[in-house]
Write an enzyme that holds these catalytic residues in place. Structure first.
Site, PDB file in Angstrom:
ATOM      1  N   ARG A 121       0.832  -1.048  -0.173  1.00 21.51           N
ATOM      2  CA  ARG A 121       0.140  -0.035   0.146  1.00 21.51           C
ATOM      3  C   ARG A 121       0.789   1.192   0.113  1.00 21.51           C
ATOM      4  O   ARG A 121       0.562   2.084  -0.551  1.00 21.51           O
ATOM      5  CB  ARG A 121      -0.870  -0.112   1.158  1.00 21.51           C
ATOM      6  CG  ARG A 121      -2.088  -0.780   0.934  1.00 21.51           C
ATOM      7  CD  ARG A 121      -1.987  -1.990   0.508  1.00 21.51           C
ATOM      8  NE  ARG A 121      -3.345  -2.851   0.304  1.00 21.51           N
ATOM      9  CZ  ARG A 121      -3.760  -3.860   1.207  1.00 21.51           C
ATOM     10  NH1 ARG A 121      -3.079  -4.012   2.450  1.00 21.51           N
ATOM     11  NH2 ARG A 121      -5.005  -4.441   0.879  1.00 21.51           N
ATOM     12  N   ASP A 140      -0.078  -6.868  -3.274  1.00 24.68           N
ATOM     13  CA  ASP A 140      -1.521  -6.524  -3.161  1.00 24.68           C
ATOM     14  C   ASP A 140      -2.144  -5.910  -4.307  1.00 24.68           C
ATOM     15  O   ASP A 140      -1.280  -5.601  -5.238  1.00 24.68           O
ATOM     16  CB  ASP A 140      -1.742  -5.846  -1.629  1.00 24.68           C
ATOM     17  CG  ASP A 140      -2.813  -6.280  -0.898  1.00 24.68           C
ATOM     18  OD1 ASP A 140      -4.064  -6.172  -1.724  1.00 24.68           O
ATOM     19  OD2 ASP A 140      -2.962  -6.802   0.089  1.00 24.68           O
ATOM     20  N   HIS A 147      -6.752 -10.345  -3.904  1.00 26.08           N
ATOM     21  CA  HIS A 147      -5.535  -9.044  -3.571  1.00 26.08           C
ATOM     22  C   HIS A 147      -4.457  -9.143  -4.577  1.00 26.08           C
ATOM     23  O   HIS A 147      -3.486  -9.095  -4.372  1.00 26.08           O
ATOM     24  CB  HIS A 147      -5.064  -9.429  -2.128  1.00 26.08           C
ATOM     25  CG  HIS A 147      -5.959  -8.791  -0.940  1.00 26.08           C
ATOM     26  ND1 HIS A 147      -5.794  -7.563  -0.623  1.00 26.08           N
ATOM     27  CD2 HIS A 147      -6.865  -9.521  -0.333  1.00 26.08           C
ATOM     28  CE1 HIS A 147      -6.857  -7.520   0.208  1.00 26.08           C
ATOM     29  NE2 HIS A 147      -7.376  -8.643   0.839  1.00 26.08           N
ATOM     30  N   ASP A 149      -6.856 -14.375   2.028  1.00 28.66           N
ATOM     31  CA  ASP A 149      -7.756 -13.583   2.571  1.00 28.66           C
ATOM     32  C   ASP A 149      -8.514 -12.851   1.628  1.00 28.66           C
ATOM     33  O   ASP A 149      -8.336 -12.581   0.382  1.00 28.66           O
ATOM     34  CB  ASP A 149      -7.105 -12.504   3.547  1.00 28.66           C
ATOM     35  CG  ASP A 149      -6.199 -11.500   2.754  1.00 28.66           C
ATOM     36  OD1 ASP A 149      -5.492 -11.965   1.659  1.00 28.66           O
ATOM     37  OD2 ASP A 149      -6.236 -10.323   3.181  1.00 28.66           O
ATOM     38  N   GLU A 150      -9.767 -12.544   2.156  1.00 26.68           N
ATOM     39  CA  GLU A 150     -10.894 -11.722   1.371  1.00 26.68           C
ATOM     40  C   GLU A 150     -10.992 -12.047  -0.040  1.00 26.68           C
ATOM     41  O   GLU A 150     -10.660 -10.930  -0.963  1.00 26.68           O
ATOM     42  CB  GLU A 150     -10.393 -10.048   1.727  1.00 26.68           C
ATOM     43  CG  GLU A 150     -10.571  -9.855   3.008  1.00 26.68           C
ATOM     44  CD  GLU A 150      -9.934  -8.495   3.614  1.00 26.68           C
ATOM     45  OE1 GLU A 150     -10.603  -7.898   4.311  1.00 26.68           O
ATOM     46  OE2 GLU A 150      -8.692  -8.104   2.842  1.00 26.68           O
ATOM     47  N   TRP A 178      -6.887 -13.685  11.949  1.00 25.41           N
ATOM     48  CA  TRP A 178      -7.000 -12.165  12.126  1.00 25.41           C
ATOM     49  C   TRP A 178      -8.421 -11.656  12.587  1.00 25.41           C
ATOM     50  O   TRP A 178      -8.464 -10.748  13.174  1.00 25.41           O
ATOM     51  CB  TRP A 178      -6.547 -11.272  10.933  1.00 25.41           C
ATOM     52  CG  TRP A 178      -7.086 -11.560   9.715  1.00 25.41           C
ATOM     53  CD1 TRP A 178      -7.079 -12.697   8.762  1.00 25.41           C
ATOM     54  CD2 TRP A 178      -7.977 -10.633   9.199  1.00 25.41           C
ATOM     55  NE1 TRP A 178      -7.711 -12.357   7.798  1.00 25.41           N
ATOM     56  CE2 TRP A 178      -8.578 -11.225   7.989  1.00 25.41           C
ATOM     57  CE3 TRP A 178      -8.361  -9.183   9.487  1.00 25.41           C
ATOM     58  CZ2 TRP A 178      -9.302 -10.442   6.793  1.00 25.41           C
ATOM     59  CZ3 TRP A 178      -9.345  -8.380   8.682  1.00 25.41           C
ATOM     60  CH2 TRP A 178      -9.655  -9.233   7.475  1.00 25.41           C
ATOM     61  N   TYR A 218      -3.793  -4.972  15.427  1.00 23.69           N
ATOM     62  CA  TYR A 218      -3.443  -4.384  13.976  1.00 23.69           C
ATOM     63  C   TYR A 218      -2.976  -2.691  14.412  1.00 23.69           C
ATOM     64  O   TYR A 218      -3.774  -1.976  14.732  1.00 23.69           O
ATOM     65  CB  TYR A 218      -4.412  -4.178  13.315  1.00 23.69           C
ATOM     66  CG  TYR A 218      -4.643  -5.446  12.201  1.00 23.69           C
ATOM     67  CD1 TYR A 218      -4.132  -6.710  12.590  1.00 23.69           C
ATOM     68  CD2 TYR A 218      -5.518  -5.409  11.250  1.00 23.69           C
ATOM     69  CE1 TYR A 218      -4.123  -7.777  11.586  1.00 23.69           C
ATOM     70  CE2 TYR A 218      -5.684  -6.626  10.404  1.00 23.69           C
ATOM     71  CZ  TYR A 218      -4.780  -7.780  10.481  1.00 23.69           C
ATOM     72  OH  TYR A 218      -4.998  -8.897   9.468  1.00 23.69           O
ATOM     73  N   TRP A 271      -0.502  -2.404   8.477  1.00 24.76           N
ATOM     74  CA  TRP A 271      -1.077  -2.282   7.026  1.00 24.76           C
ATOM     75  C   TRP A 271      -1.065  -0.690   6.886  1.00 24.76           C
ATOM     76  O   TRP A 271      -1.205   0.135   7.845  1.00 24.76           O
ATOM     77  CB  TRP A 271      -2.351  -2.633   7.084  1.00 24.76           C
ATOM     78  CG  TRP A 271      -2.696  -3.945   7.562  1.00 24.76           C
ATOM     79  CD1 TRP A 271      -3.002  -4.705   8.663  1.00 24.76           C
ATOM     80  CD2 TRP A 271      -2.326  -5.240   6.520  1.00 24.76           C
ATOM     81  NE1 TRP A 271      -3.008  -6.077   8.542  1.00 24.76           N
ATOM     82  CE2 TRP A 271      -2.566  -6.404   7.261  1.00 24.76           C
ATOM     83  CE3 TRP A 271      -1.958  -5.278   5.330  1.00 24.76           C
ATOM     84  CZ2 TRP A 271      -2.483  -7.659   6.793  1.00 24.76           C
ATOM     85  CZ3 TRP A 271      -1.830  -6.404   4.555  1.00 24.76           C
ATOM     86  CH2 TRP A 271      -2.110  -7.671   5.537  1.00 24.76           C
ATOM     87  N   GLU A 308      -2.178   1.500   4.275  1.00 27.89           N
ATOM     88  CA  GLU A 308      -3.214   2.467   3.351  1.00 27.89           C
ATOM     89  C   GLU A 308      -2.914   3.695   4.247  1.00 27.89           C
ATOM     90  O   GLU A 308      -2.932   4.849   3.140  1.00 27.89           O
ATOM     91  CB  GLU A 308      -4.580   2.038   3.672  1.00 27.89           C
ATOM     92  CG  GLU A 308      -4.950   0.847   3.061  1.00 27.89           C
ATOM     93  CD  GLU A 308      -4.872  -0.535   3.712  1.00 27.89           C
ATOM     94  OE1 GLU A 308      -3.874  -0.623   4.984  1.00 27.89           O
ATOM     95  OE2 GLU A 308      -5.554  -1.407   3.153  1.00 27.89           O
TER      96      GLU A 308
HETATM   97  C1  ACM Z   1      -6.063  -8.995   6.495  1.00 29.97           C
HETATM   98  O1  ACM Z   1      -5.986  -8.265   7.374  1.00 29.97           O
HETATM   99  N1  ACM Z   1      -6.735  -8.753   5.437  1.00 29.97           N
HETATM  100  C2  ACM Z   1      -5.370 -10.171   6.562  1.00 29.97           C
END
Ligand code: ACM
Length: 512
Positions: free
Chosen positions: A145, A174, A247, A310-311, A377, A402, A452, A454
């Site tokens: 990011r 990502d 991702h 993930d996601e 997570w 986090y 993370w 962002e």
């Molecule tokens: C995550 O926080 N998407 C692993």
């Protein structure tokens, strides 16, 4: 004023009434090759922190001596770790550090570093016997990011080492940028490492706003080797993450043939949030990804490789005739099972190569891919479920660790993620909850914080989000829970701030 303001607190520490004098005449001594490597690191640290250039010698004279011994046990256990126990004794005459492994010596070096004066001066006499409670004490850095230079990643590693973290989980790919050079897939960085602009507000805001700055960067293989070597010297392992099959927009911008939408012009994503795009499940795509992971394995020496998972939005597979045909061929009943099939093929290749794959807890949804460990997570529950199934697990509950979340009232803080995560809450983190049966607990390797990025555009801000909350996390991962004491931690943190200041860490002012 606490007696010994160390963070994390050692398991056992007793003051004696002696004092070691660190002077320009102090010498360094080592009795094995591993001890010599550790004492050389200490030599560099002493020069950097105190300005003293101390010699390493085989023949100490009458003056004060810093002596390192042991470290010759270098075999890793099945989890890729070594014993990290060490013993540190400081008297009038000598500093003695003894450990069985290089990792024990590395941990002892960092304890000593926290005790160093700012120039010629004294170290308090004491005896420490210490070892960590959890084997896995990680921190995730998201270099996708926002890109961080090699020097910045090394700075992070240095600050992690100072607090006895031992795993850097390096999130290298990502939607918003691919950061790892690949010889087999050169477009990944040529195209995938740059985005045209960057979202500057929350996904819940309207309208979504963007800056007008292209953002990019990637790590060459030499860059990666530099980080690995720098970290290894400090007892830190690097675990790369290549996040698939979601991702992956940066990958798809470079190689659209791996996507589900023929003819679609994918872009390196400029917006935050979850992409609807995923890789397709053709055999050629899976083989290409296996080949990419082979390259990753050649570059990264540590056992563990993170495969993401993930996601993953199942929408494109649900709408794709090819994906549905593949599901039918394989006898699978849902897109989640297809996701599990995809990741199982990656895990299989990694296992054949002697590595241990790990994925985010969503990999449990379609049945855990054979051979994978789980990084949990979504609260601790998924991790406990995985551990009960006999899967090795690392806990990284987003609500507790986090560190990209606000650390105080969002009104007074720079733009960050989601909700407030004050340091007191971090200090309650317990990867193994009280009362868990021993067999399940055995599968919980430890815990990990995350950064993370962002809303973390540079190193100064990374430090602001990380500290002092990472100090709390470091202690929770190092010290047995029954020895963790928040009021005592806060007293030590007041002194520890002087150390953070000495290292020019841009720490948050709270707690006062
Ligand atoms: C995550 O926080 N998407 C692993």
């Amino acid at each position: 004023m606490p007696d010994i303001p160390l963070i994390p607190l050692p398991r056992f520490c007793r003051r004696n009434n002696q004092t070691f004098r660190l002077t320009p005449e102090t010498v360094l001594v080592a009795d094995t090759a591993e001890a010599a490597a550790a004492v050389t690191l200490l030599q560099d640290i002493i020069l950097q922190d105190t300005g003293l250039a101390l010699p390493i010698t085989d023949r100490p004279g009458e003056g004060s001596v810093i002596r390192f011994s042991g470290g010759a046990q270098t075999a890793e256990d099945e989890g890729g770790f070594r014993n990290e126990a060490y013993r540190l004794t400081i008297t009038d005459a000598a500093v003695e550090l003894v450990a069985d492994t290089p990792d024990g010596l590395a941990a002892g070096v960092q304890t000593l570093r926290q005790l160093l004066p700012e120039g010629p001066g004294t170290l308090p006499g004491l005896e420490i016997r210490d070892e960590p409670h959890y084997r896995w004490r990680g921190m995730l850095l998201d270099s996708s990011r926002h890109f961080f230079t090699v020097d910045e990643v090394c700075r992070l590693v240095e600050l992690m080492a100072l607090h006895k973290f031992n795993v850097l989980h390096w999130h290298l790919t990502d939607d918003q940028g691919w950061r790892l050079e690949s010889a087999r897939f050169p477009l990944l960085t040529r195209i995938g490492s740059r985005r045209a602009c960057t979202q500057t507000n929350h996904n819940t805001d309207r309208p979504i706003l963007y800056d007008d700055q292209p953002h990019g960067g990637f790590y060459t293989r030499d860059d990666v080797r530099r980080v690995i070597d720098f970290a290894a010297r400090r007892g830190i392992r690097i675990m790369p993450e290549i996040d698939l099959p979601g991702h992956a927009e940066a990958l798809l911008a470079a190689y659209p043939e791996f996507g589900n939408l023929p003819g679609y012009r994918y872009q390196v994503r400029e917006r935050w949030g979850i992409s609807r795009h995923t890789l397709n499940v053709a055999q050629e795509t899976i083989a290409a990804m296996q080949s990419l992971f082979e390259e990753v394995v050649e570059l990264f020496p540590w056992k563990w490789i993170h495969i993401g998972g993930d996601e993953v939005d199942p929408g494109e597979w649900a709408a794709s005739r090819d994906a549905q045909n593949r599901m039918a061929e394989l006898g699978l009943h849902s897109e989640r099972e297809l996701q599990s099939y995809f990741l199982t093929q990656i895990c299989r290749r990694l296992t054949e190569l002697g590595r241990r794959p790990i994925g985010w807890d969503e990999i449990l949804e379609g049945g855990p891919p054979v051979g994978a460990a789980v990084m949990c997570w979504h609260g601790n529950e998924g991790g406990l479920q995985a551990a009960r199934l006999g899967l090795d697990t690392v806990m990284t509950d987003s609500a507790q660790v986090y560190l990209n979340h606000y650390q105080a009232d969002p009104v007074t803080e720079p733009l960050s993620h989601g909700y407030e995560l004050p340091i007191a809450l971090v200090y309650r983190f317990a990867p193994v909850p009280p009362g868990l049966d021993a067999e399940t607990a055995r599968h919980i390797l430890g815990g990990q914080g995350a950064l993370w990025t962002e809303y973390i555009p540079n190193m100064k801000h990374l430090e602001y989000m990380m500290f002092p909350r990472a100090c709390a996390l470091a202690e929770r991962l190092w010290l047995p829970p029954d020895q963790c004491d928040y009021p005592d931690f806060l007293l030590r943190l007041r002194c520890h701030r002087q150390l953070l200041n000495r290292h020019r860490v841009n720490a948050h002012i709270l707690p006062l």
